[in-house]
Design a protein around this motif. Structure first.
Motif, mmCIF file in Angstrom:
data_model
loop_
_atom_site.group_PDB
_atom_site.id
_atom_site.type_symbol
_atom_site.label_atom_id
_atom_site.label_comp_id
_atom_site.label_asym_id
_atom_site.label_seq_id
_atom_site.Cartn_x
_atom_site.Cartn_y
_atom_site.Cartn_z
ATOM 1 N N TYR A 163 -5.710 1.314 9.453
ATOM 2 C CA TYR A 163 -6.575 2.217 9.590
ATOM 3 C C TYR A 163 -6.762 3.584 9.026
ATOM 4 N N ILE A 164 -7.751 4.283 8.685
ATOM 5 C CA ILE A 164 -8.239 5.161 7.243
ATOM 6 C C ILE A 164 -8.334 6.109 8.565
ATOM 7 N N ASN A 165 -8.650 7.710 8.142
ATOM 8 C CA ASN A 165 -9.017 8.788 9.320
ATOM 9 C C ASN A 165 -9.680 9.474 7.768
ATOM 10 N N ILE A 166 -10.914 9.049 7.974
ATOM 11 C CA ILE A 166 -11.996 9.313 7.112
ATOM 12 C C ILE A 166 -12.636 10.824 6.968
ATOM 13 N N PRO A 167 -13.009 11.612 6.038
ATOM 14 C CA PRO A 167 -13.508 12.721 6.376
ATOM 15 C C PRO A 167 -15.463 12.415 6.970
ATOM 16 N N GLN A 168 -15.554 14.274 8.108
ATOM 17 C CA GLN A 168 -16.716 14.269 8.306
ATOM 18 C C GLN A 168 -18.123 14.305 7.341
ATOM 19 N N ALA A 169 -17.218 14.589 5.838
ATOM 20 C CA ALA A 169 -18.882 14.571 4.868
ATOM 21 C C ALA A 169 -18.861 13.075 4.367
ATOM 22 N N ALA A 170 -17.798 12.620 4.493
ATOM 23 C CA ALA A 170 -17.970 11.135 4.049
ATOM 24 C C ALA A 170 -19.702 10.158 4.004
ATOM 25 N N SER A 171 -20.141 9.940 3.230
ATOM 26 C CA SER A 171 -21.009 9.679 3.084
ATOM 27 C C SER A 171 -22.052 7.582 2.863
ATOM 28 N N LYS A 172 -22.962 7.900 2.382
ATOM 29 C CA LYS A 172 -23.782 6.462 1.475
ATOM 30 C C LYS A 172 -22.499 6.433 0.289
ATOM 31 N N ALA A 173 -22.759 5.016 0.006
ATOM 32 C CA ALA A 173 -21.790 4.833 -1.506
ATOM 33 C C ALA A 173 -20.298 5.396 -1.526
ATOM 34 N N THR A 174 -19.422 6.391 -0.122
ATOM 35 C CA THR A 174 -18.201 6.733 -0.551
ATOM 36 C C THR A 174 -17.063 5.679 -0.971
ATOM 37 N N LYS A 175 -17.078 6.008 -1.934
ATOM 38 C CA LYS A 175 -15.129 6.027 -2.757
ATOM 39 C C LYS A 175 -14.498 5.720 -1.970
ATOM 40 N N VAL A 176 -13.914 4.667 -1.250
ATOM 41 C CA VAL A 176 -12.553 3.926 -0.609
ATOM 42 C C VAL A 176 -11.506 3.648 -1.616
ATOM 43 N N THR A 177 -10.563 4.013 -2.499
ATOM 44 C CA THR A 177 -9.648 3.514 -3.229
ATOM 45 C C THR A 177 -8.243 3.832 -2.305
ATOM 46 N N LEU A 236 0.708 -1.035 -0.065
ATOM 47 C CA LEU A 236 -0.051 0.073 0.055
ATOM 48 C C LEU A 236 1.001 0.914 0.401
ATOM 49 N N THR A 237 0.520 2.214 -1.002
ATOM 50 C CA THR A 237 1.286 3.911 -0.995
ATOM 51 C C THR A 237 0.279 4.971 -0.832
ATOM 52 N N GLY A 238 -0.481 4.455 -0.452
ATOM 53 C CA GLY A 238 -1.868 5.189 -0.640
ATOM 54 C C GLY A 238 -3.326 5.196 -0.027
ATOM 55 N N VAL A 239 -4.296 6.044 -0.147
ATOM 56 C CA VAL A 239 -5.049 5.816 0.305
ATOM 57 C C VAL A 239 -6.143 6.841 -0.119
ATOM 58 N N GLN A 240 -7.817 6.627 -0.955
ATOM 59 C CA GLN A 240 -7.919 8.023 -1.081
ATOM 60 C C GLN A 240 -9.449 7.915 -0.985
ATOM 61 N N VAL A 241 -10.009 8.792 -0.570
ATOM 62 C CA VAL A 241 -11.484 8.590 0.068
ATOM 63 C C VAL A 241 -12.381 9.261 -0.852
ATOM 64 N N ASN A 242 -13.292 8.880 -1.573
ATOM 65 C CA ASN A 242 -14.119 10.020 -2.969
ATOM 66 C C ASN A 242 -12.692 11.201 -3.570
ATOM 67 N N GLY A 243 -11.440 10.014 -3.540
ATOM 68 C CA GLY A 243 -10.862 10.999 -5.162
ATOM 69 C C GLY A 243 -9.694 12.039 -4.447
ATOM 70 N N GLN A 244 -9.967 12.635 -2.568
ATOM 71 C CA GLN A 244 -9.051 13.306 -2.625
ATOM 72 C C GLN A 244 -7.808 11.652 -0.929
ATOM 73 N N ASN A 245 -6.737 12.664 -1.453
ATOM 74 C CA ASN A 245 -5.966 11.626 0.006
ATOM 75 C C ASN A 245 -5.880 11.828 1.188
ATOM 76 N N VAL A 246 -6.163 11.005 1.724
ATOM 77 C CA VAL A 246 -6.359 10.987 3.677
ATOM 78 C C VAL A 246 -5.231 10.166 4.405
ATOM 79 N N GLN A 247 -5.094 10.385 5.577
ATOM 80 C CA GLN A 247 -3.870 9.443 6.206
ATOM 81 C C GLN A 247 -4.398 8.145 6.287
ATOM 82 N N TYR A 248 -3.649 7.329 6.982
ATOM 83 C CA TYR A 248 -3.641 5.573 6.928
ATOM 84 C C TYR A 248 -2.368 5.554 8.126
ATOM 85 N N ILE A 249 -2.562 4.737 8.211
ATOM 86 C CA ILE A 249 -1.895 3.441 8.753
ATOM 87 C C ILE A 249 -1.794 2.486 8.810
#
Length: 777
Positions: free
Chosen positions: A507-521, A486-499
């Protein structure tokens, strides 16, 4: 005479607590070689002990319904076990039984009682006379120690107590048979708190009213008097027609014998006419037979598709009023009809089963039909990588609407050729195993195993189960494979912190606005994979713009650490927009003023407080005026948004706060609702695609409210949702739009998500208003 009842839960509890009075306790105590508990089966108590031979022995505990045999010394294994519940079983004690330990056989092993079973000597039931008897007649019971008997229980749980016996002695009891008694064994009870029950060896046959033979009333008409010859007709309490209606009747004695007479009612239907005595046992008097379609043959009867015309040939076909296809609730009217032939078009939702030909009398005739099914030939490749395309070859594959993989992953099939189907495999809930092809009518076909190979890049082997509550603004953790890639994680196309932990938990830091059918890459060095995961967004969002302490002093300048700036870029990132709030965390130590200016030092507002030293939050609503004042200053080159200065307080944090609405807009436009003509709104799958389900809220927004605004809502196939909902002033939204709000119950959810090929998601009728928007939340 009283009905007997099953042991109540309270009595059962008392039985366990006070079993020592007449039951044998089975306490494990400290005796290690006892065997009272095996694999979830536990014996607490058994009894009565002593018990009468021929009486009933009871066992109480847990898992009792799993006991397969009971062993009493001197007897063969007893397998005729009466299961009362999972906590109680009963067996009849054979006459050969001897004192000793009792053994319960179970699939997990044997349970042996800690105390011996003993016997009373002896209440005995030796004979009944007569063995066939009419209610109201006298029954003689012979035996031993019958003077101890307090109750006689007839089938079905009809009890006669000792005070109502005709006579009673040690050797004999005489009793009048109750009118409610039914054929079956009788029970002698000693009436104890936990009574001994002694069953008769044979059944006592209770005489019922009878007729020589049920009359055939075929061809009879309403209003005709029906008379039947029979016996014991004085026992009849009511006469009931096939539809359950009771009719008046008359019993007479004639030279030929007893007769029973009644008049056929206007609503006579096919079936049996029955006479019912006090015991409730139904005895047939006559059978009413109506003319029905017969010798019916369907052509074709197999390999049927929606839209096919079926020809039904037979006798009395003109009697058919409509036809119900299996899997379809609404009846279908024939396309054409004669006395020998009916043609009907098969609905798309019909499935294999019995076609019901309904007649005006309410009777139906069934004819078997079978739909055409997809046929599997082969896979393009029997081994494919997770997320790759799957190719299926065969016949009738254009009937496939959805494919479900082993593991639960689903993929909708938009269109396909009859001989080959190519679908993109889901990237979650998919594992090696069979595939299930779902037809549009709900029928399914399983096809052979497809081998799914795990990818070499980082992936999630098992996604959260349905119903798992995941929230935006929190850390989401899940097990992964190949985490080292693993080299990166995106939530709805935005890079987020992970461990990624040492045990391969991500462990993924999910943005507050994440909702139904959120795309996790998940991005790996050798590939990427997308997942659609449902989160519940944080409806209240607060993003920090500045978090350093600034003492405003007495209008202290920036150089003195008092006044400070908030920059446009930081404000925009934090969600600064019309409708949000600008928040200041304040510690006041004197009379407080907070002046808010734009980049040109033009004062927008000054907040004033007679504050204490207690911390508090000062808020400013972001209006359109404020937004324009700050973001569109004349010196557009400036990156400064606000200049903050003042006196008497310390500001240690500035944030932007706003709310996220969970309301989802499904349709927007402008349709004049007038003249009560149906207006079709939205695509047929509008509510299906939006994931509408029970518990959600449906809202319809209206403008141009006239003098008498009225609206009716219907599903896309004309099922009514609300009946004459009226737009009232109290329902106006703040922006002066009228709103109809519908709480979606189970039935409404089913209506709106049942696509039937009719073309629209909602049909609206009404007057004096204009529809502008449809939402769900």
């Amino acid at each position: 005479m009283n009905k007997t009842y099953k042991l109540s839960a309270l009595w059962m509890m008392c039985l366990v607590l006070f079993g020592c009075l007449s039951f044998t306790a089975c306490d494990n105590g400290d005796d290690e070689d006892t065997n009272q508990y095996i694999g979830g089966i536990n014996l607490n108590v058994f009894g009565p002990s002593p018990v009468a031979r021929g009486g009933e022995l009871r066992f109480l505990g847990s898992g009792m319904d799993k006991v397969t045999a009971v062993i009493i010394p001197g007897c063969e294994d007893i397998t005729d076990i009466k299961v009362i519940s999972s906590t109680e079983i009963r067996v009849a004690v054979p006459q050969t039984a001897e004192p000793g330990l009792v053994v319960l056989k179970t699939p997990k092993g044997e349970i042996t009682t800690k105390t011996k079973l003993t016997f009373t000597e002896p209440i005995a039931l030796e004979a009944m006379s007569p063995v066939q008897i009419k209610p109201g007649a006298e029954l003689t019971i012979s035996g031993e120690y019958l003077n101890l008997i307090q109750e006689i229980i007839f089938a079905d749980e009809v009890t006669v107590v000792a005070e109502d016996f005709v006579s009673q002695s040690r050797k004999e009891i005489k009793v009048i048979v109750p009118a409610e008694a039914q054929t079956g064994k009788i029970i002698l009870s000693d009436g104890a708190e936990i009574p001994n029950w002694i069953y008769s060896d044979g059944e006592l046959t209770i005489t019922l009213p009878s007729v020589e033979a049920p009359l055939d009333l075929t061809g009879k008409k309403p209003g005709e008097v029906i008379t039947a010859l029979g016996k014991d007709l004085d026992l009849v309490k009511k006469v009931q027609m096939p539809n359950g209606d009771e009719v008046e009747f008359e019993v007479k004695s004639t030279e030929e014998g007893e007769t029973i007479s009644f008049i056929l009612p206007d609503n006579m239907t096919d079936g049996s006419v029955v006479m019912i005595p006090a015991s409730g046992v139904r005895v047939a008097v006559a059978t009413i037979g109506m003319a029905l379609p017969s010798d019916v043959k369907a052509t074709p009867a197999t390999e049927l598709r929606g839209g096919d015309v079926i020809t039904l040939q037979g006798i009395n076909m003109e009697l058919i009023t409509d036809i119900v296809f299996p899997g379809v609730e609404e009846a279908v009217t024939p396309d054409s009809q004669s006395a020998t032939e009916v043609k009907v078009t098969m609905p798309a939702a019909a499935i294999s089963g019995n076609l019901l030909l309904n007649t005006g009398s309410g009777a139906s005739v069934g004819v078997a039909i079978e739909t055409q099914k997809p046929e599997f030939g082969s896979y393009g490749n029997e081994e494919v990588a997770l997320g790759a395309d799957v190719i299926i070859k065969g016949k009738n594959l254009d009937l496939v609407a959805k494919i479900v993989f082993t593991g639960g992953g689903e993929v909708e099939v938009k269109s396909g050729a009859p001989t080959e189907l190519t679908v993109a495999m889901p990237t979650m809930n998919v594992e090696t195993g069979i595939l299930t092809l779902h037809m549009a009518n709900g029928e399914t076909v399983e096809i052979p195993k497809l081998t799914i190979n795990a990818p070499e890049f980082c992936y999630i082997p098992v996604l959260p189960g349905e119903g798992t509550e995941l929230k935006g603004g929190e850390v989401f953790d899940i097990q992964v494979e190949n985490g080292d890639k693993l080299t990166g994680v995106q939530v709805n196309g935005q890079n987020v912190q992970y461990i990624v932990s040492a045990n391969s938990k991500l462990y993924i830091n999910i943005p507050q606005a994440a909702s139904k059918a959120t795309k996790v890459t998940l991005i790996s060095s050798n590939g990427t994979i997308d997942y659609s995961i449902d989160f519940i967004p944080a409806t209240e969002i607060e993003n920090i713009v500045m978090d350093e302490m600034r003492d405003l002093g007495s209008w202290a300048g920036e150089d003195a650490g008092g006044a400070f700036r908030l920059y446009k870029e930081d404000l925009v990132k934090a969600g600064f927009a019309v409708g949000a709030k600008l928040r200041f965390n304040v510690n006041a130590y004197a009379y407080t003023q907070i002046q808010i200016s734009n980049a040109n030092w033009g004062t927008y507002t000054t907040l004033k407080y007679d504050a204490t030293e207690q911390p508090f939050v000062a808020e400013v609503d972001v209006t359109q005026e404020l937004y324009d004042n700050i973001m569109n200053t004349s010196d557009g080159w400036s990156d400064t948004g606000f200049i903050i200065q003042g006196e008497g307080c310390i500001i240690n944090k500035v944030s932007v706060w706003y709310q996220i609405s969970l309301e989802t807009t499904l349709w927007k436009g402008s349709i004049d609702i007038a003249g009560w003509s149906g207006v079709e709104v939205g695509a047929e799958t509008m509510f299906i695609d939006a994931g509408l389900k029970e518990g959600m809220t449906l809202r319809c927004y209206f403008t141009n409210i006239g003098a008498e605004p009225k609206v009716k809502l219907n599903s896309g196939h004309w099922e009514q949702i609300t009946n004459g909902a009226v737009l009232e002033e109290s329902m106006y939204a703040p922006d002066a739009n009228g709103v109809i709000t519908v709480t979606v119950d189970k039935d409404t959810a089913s209506m709106l998500t049942s696509a039937q090929g009719w073309g629209s998601g909602l049909i609206i009728l009404g007057q004096d208003c204009t529809l502008t928007k449809i939402t769900i939340e």
